[in-house]
Write a protein that holds these residues in place. Structure first.
Motif, PDB file in Angstrom:
ATOM      1  N   VAL A   1       0.860  -1.177   0.000  1.00 26.17           N
ATOM      2  CA  VAL A   1       0.000   0.000   0.000  1.00 26.17           C
ATOM      3  C   VAL A   1       0.899   1.231   0.000  1.00 26.17           C
ATOM      4  CG1 VAL A   1      -1.786   1.273   1.254  1.00 26.17           C
ATOM      5  CG2 VAL A   1      -1.756  -1.238   1.329  1.00 26.17           C
ATOM      6  N   ALA A   2       0.545   2.234  -0.790  1.00 25.72           N
ATOM      7  CA  ALA A   2       1.293   3.486  -0.834  1.00 25.72           C
ATOM      8  C   ALA A   2       0.515   4.576  -0.111  1.00 25.72           C
ATOM      9  CB  ALA A   2       1.550   3.918  -2.278  1.00 25.72           C
ATOM     10  N   GLY A   3       1.184   5.315   0.750  1.00 24.65           N
ATOM     11  CA  GLY A   3       0.562   6.451   1.408  1.00 24.65           C
ATOM     12  C   GLY A   3       0.649   7.697   0.540  1.00 24.65           C
ATOM     13  N   ILE A   4      -0.482   8.162   0.046  1.00 28.66           N
ATOM     14  CA  ILE A   4      -0.518   9.377  -0.785  1.00 28.66           C
ATOM     15  C   ILE A   4      -1.681  10.234  -0.298  1.00 28.66           C
ATOM     16  CG2 ILE A   4      -0.610  10.349  -3.103  1.00 28.66           C
ATOM     17  CD1 ILE A   4       0.196   7.645  -4.235  1.00 28.66           C
ATOM     18  N   GLY A   5      -1.369  11.294   0.412  1.00 27.50           N
ATOM     19  CA  GLY A   5      -2.422  12.146   0.950  1.00 27.50           C
ATOM     20  C   GLY A   5      -1.953  13.576   1.077  1.00 27.50           C
TER      21      GLY A   5
ATOM     22  N   VAL B   1      -3.049  16.246  -4.460  1.00 29.66           N
ATOM     23  CA  VAL B   1      -3.084  14.817  -4.144  1.00 29.66           C
ATOM     24  C   VAL B   1      -3.513  14.015  -5.366  1.00 29.66           C
ATOM     25  CG1 VAL B   1      -4.126  13.029  -2.691  1.00 29.66           C
ATOM     26  CG2 VAL B   1      -3.559  15.253  -1.704  1.00 29.66           C
ATOM     27  N   ALA B   2      -4.505  14.525  -6.077  1.00 27.44           N
ATOM     28  CA  ALA B   2      -4.970  13.846  -7.298  1.00 27.44           C
ATOM     29  C   ALA B   2      -3.851  13.752  -8.330  1.00 27.44           C
ATOM     30  CB  ALA B   2      -6.169  14.585  -7.883  1.00 27.44           C
ATOM     31  N   ASP B   3      -3.080  14.823  -8.488  1.00 29.37           N
ATOM     32  CA  ASP B   3      -1.951  14.789  -9.422  1.00 29.37           C
ATOM     33  C   ASP B   3      -0.920  13.747  -8.988  1.00 29.37           C
ATOM     34  OD1 ASP B   3      -3.009  16.712 -11.073  1.00 29.37           O
ATOM     35  OD2 ASP B   3      -1.867  18.374 -10.204  1.00 29.37           O
ATOM     36  N   ASP B   4      -0.654  13.668  -7.679  1.00 32.00           N
ATOM     37  CA  ASP B   4       0.299  12.679  -7.172  1.00 32.00           C
ATOM     38  C   ASP B   4      -0.191  11.260  -7.442  1.00 32.00           C
ATOM     39  OD1 ASP B   4       1.969  14.671  -6.228  1.00 32.00           O
ATOM     40  OD2 ASP B   4       1.250  14.555  -4.150  1.00 32.00           O
ATOM     41  N   ILE B   5      -1.486  11.045  -7.288  1.00 35.93           N
ATOM     42  CA  ILE B   5      -2.048   9.715  -7.542  1.00 35.93           C
ATOM     43  C   ILE B   5      -1.985   9.384  -9.031  1.00 35.93           C
ATOM     44  CG2 ILE B   5      -4.209   8.398  -7.554  1.00 35.93           C
ATOM     45  CD1 ILE B   5      -4.874   9.698  -4.857  1.00 35.93           C
TER      46      ILE B   5
ATOM     47  N   LEU C   1     -10.894  11.938  -5.430  1.00 33.90           N
ATOM     48  CA  LEU C   1      -9.789  10.979  -5.535  1.00 33.90           C
ATOM     49  C   LEU C   1     -10.275   9.626  -6.041  1.00 33.90           C
ATOM     50  CD1 LEU C   1      -7.752  11.710  -2.262  1.00 33.90           C
ATOM     51  CD2 LEU C   1      -7.541  12.774  -4.524  1.00 33.90           C
ATOM     52  N   ALA C   2     -11.432   9.185  -5.562  1.00 33.65           N
ATOM     53  CA  ALA C   2     -11.952   7.886  -5.986  1.00 33.65           C
ATOM     54  C   ALA C   2     -12.236   7.852  -7.477  1.00 33.65           C
ATOM     55  CB  ALA C   2     -13.231   7.552  -5.202  1.00 33.65           C
ATOM     56  N   GLU C   3     -12.638   8.979  -8.019  1.00 30.71           N
ATOM     57  CA  GLU C   3     -12.996   9.021  -9.437  1.00 30.71           C
ATOM     58  C   GLU C   3     -11.786   9.052 -10.356  1.00 30.71           C
ATOM     59  OE1 GLU C   3     -17.402  11.149  -8.966  1.00 30.71           O
ATOM     60  OE2 GLU C   3     -15.662  12.389  -9.464  1.00 30.71           O
ATOM     61  N   ILE C   4     -10.599   9.352  -9.819  1.00 29.41           N
ATOM     62  CA  ILE C   4      -9.396   9.389 -10.678  1.00 29.41           C
ATOM     63  C   ILE C   4      -8.365   8.315 -10.319  1.00 29.41           C
ATOM     64  CG2 ILE C   4      -9.662  11.849 -11.202  1.00 29.41           C
ATOM     65  CD1 ILE C   4      -6.893  10.748  -8.814  1.00 29.41           C
ATOM     66  N   SER C   5      -8.525   7.630  -9.204  1.00 28.14           N
ATOM     67  CA  SER C   5      -7.479   6.718  -8.742  1.00 28.14           C
ATOM     68  C   SER C   5      -7.452   5.420  -9.544  1.00 28.14           C
ATOM     69  CB  SER C   5      -7.678   6.383  -7.266  1.00 28.14           C
ATOM     70  OG  SER C   5      -6.676   5.473  -6.826  1.00 28.14           O
ATOM     71  N   PRO C   6      -6.250   4.988  -9.968  1.00 28.00           N
ATOM     72  CA  PRO C   6      -6.133   3.707 -10.671  1.00 28.00           C
ATOM     73  C   PRO C   6      -6.136   2.512  -9.720  1.00 28.00           C
ATOM     74  CG  PRO C   6      -3.976   4.713 -10.474  1.00 28.00           C
ATOM     75  CD  PRO C   6      -4.958   5.708  -9.909  1.00 28.00           C
ATOM     76  N   LEU C   7      -5.971   2.782  -8.422  1.00 28.15           N
ATOM     77  CA  LEU C   7      -5.957   1.726  -7.415  1.00 28.15           C
ATOM     78  C   LEU C   7      -7.082   1.955  -6.408  1.00 28.15           C
ATOM     79  CD1 LEU C   7      -2.135   1.448  -6.542  1.00 28.15           C
ATOM     80  CD2 LEU C   7      -3.460  -0.033  -8.067  1.00 28.15           C
ATOM     81  N   ASP C   8      -7.432   0.896  -5.678  1.00 31.13           N
ATOM     82  CA  ASP C   8      -8.382   1.033  -4.583  1.00 31.13           C
ATOM     83  C   ASP C   8      -7.833   1.990  -3.531  1.00 31.13           C
ATOM     84  OD1 ASP C   8     -10.144  -0.760  -5.722  1.00 31.13           O
ATOM     85  OD2 ASP C   8      -9.339  -2.484  -4.637  1.00 31.13           O
ATOM     86  N   LEU C   9      -8.739   2.621  -2.799  1.00 28.93           N
ATOM     87  CA  LEU C   9      -8.367   3.579  -1.762  1.00 28.93           C
ATOM     88  C   LEU C   9      -8.736   3.052  -0.380  1.00 28.93           C
ATOM     89  CD1 LEU C   9      -9.628   6.979  -3.263  1.00 28.93           C
ATOM     90  CD2 LEU C   9      -7.279   6.126  -3.227  1.00 28.93           C
TER      91      LEU C   9
END
Length: 295
Positions: free
Chosen positions: A76-80, A87-91, A124-132
């Motif tokens: 799991v990666a911590g990105i917040g 944060v969205a750009d980082d994800i 974030l949920a709408e742009i994330s390629p991984l589960d949150l």
């Protein structure tokens, strides 16, 4: 979701005495945790001192962690953060190779309303390629994510799969367990209340103390998840004092002192954090020796 059952560990980031990232120490730590029976790893959460790391350092640590782990455990990666768009750009720019999920802390300092917290995670949920995995830690963020907001997010987004909750409020935990989807994970964010949280229905813990004592902590959690709380209780009680000591002068100074004693990695931290005092370090060593002798 079974890959996030049990004991996860929020990895410290080992540093050399000059302050640079100690990759040999990180390799030693990862192998120490894999060998100790940990179920999954969390790279660059709060315990990893991410607030003092550059974007380039984070990318290198994430990549190196995935390389050394070599798919042995879920990652799991911590990105917040407290700037939703950043944060969205980082994800979006995150290299997901080797990672299963993202742990993202509720926005801090800004003190958003519950609707603001909901909209942050919705974005974030709408742009994330991984589960949150949500992360509620009011002691650091200065705002609590309510049970209503947690369950609203859990019900509205299939890729929001759980929450690491360090609010310490069992009334809130009760409500989350009652109202969440069946497969949504409640994960303890506090080492000393792992046993009662699992008794309530939590899936396990993302631990700090597990950095130093992976076998002792993961064995206790396994007993809890098997419903054998009577057998788990002595181990739970034996870990209370080291948990208190680990946080007595802030995290991760205490746990890094323990890791240094165990010859896993050094105890250097980055300012504004400082190393554990010599008195605290002595107490930590005494307690580690006591626990390892019991094993």
């Amino acid at each position: 979701m079974n890959k996030f059952q049990g004991t996860g560990v929020a990895l410290v980031t080992p540093f050399n005495t000059d302050g640079s990232v100690d990759y040999n120490g990180l390799k030693s730590l990862i192998n120490h945790l894999v060998d100790g029976g940990i179920d999954y790893l969390v790279s660059l959460g709060t315990t990893g001192e991410t607030a003092t790391m550059t974007k380039d350092e984070k990318k290198k640590v994430w990549a190196y962690t995935a390389e050394i782990n070599n798919n042995r455990l879920p990652l799991v990666a911590g990105i917040g953060g407290n700037n939703t768009l950043a944060v969205a750009d980082d994800i979006k720019s995150f290299d997901t190779t080797g990672y299963s999920s993202i742990l993202s802390v509720s926005p801090y300092y800004n003190k958003p309303t519950q609707e603001g917290i909901y909209q942050h995670y919705k974005y974030l949920a709408e742009i994330s390629p991984l589960d949150l995995i949500l992360y509620n830690v009011p002691g650091r963020t200065a705002s609590n994510m309510s049970a209503e907001t947690i369950c609203r997010l859990a019900n509205d987004f299939d890729n929001i799969i759980g929450i690491k909750d360090a609010c310490g409020n069992f009334d809130q935990f009760n409500q989350v367990v009652r109202d969440k989807p069946a497969d949504f994970l409640l994960i303890s964010g506090d080492d000393p209340i792992t046993l009662p949280m699992i008794a309530l229905g939590a899936s396990g813990i993302i631990s700090v103390v597990g950095n130093a004592l992976p076998k002792q902590f993961s064995d206790m959690v396994k007993l809890c998840l098997a419903g054998n709380f009577k057998a788990a209780l002595p181990a739970h009680l034996s870990l209370l004092e080291i948990t208190h000591l680990a946080f007595a002068e802030g995290n991760p100074a205490g746990i890094k002192a323990a890791l240094k004693h165990l010859n896993v990695c050094g105890d250097t931290v980055r300012l504004p954090l400082v190393k554990a005092s010599s008195t605290l370090e002595e107490h930590i060593i005494e307690e580690i020796e006591k626990i390892t002798q019991l094993a």
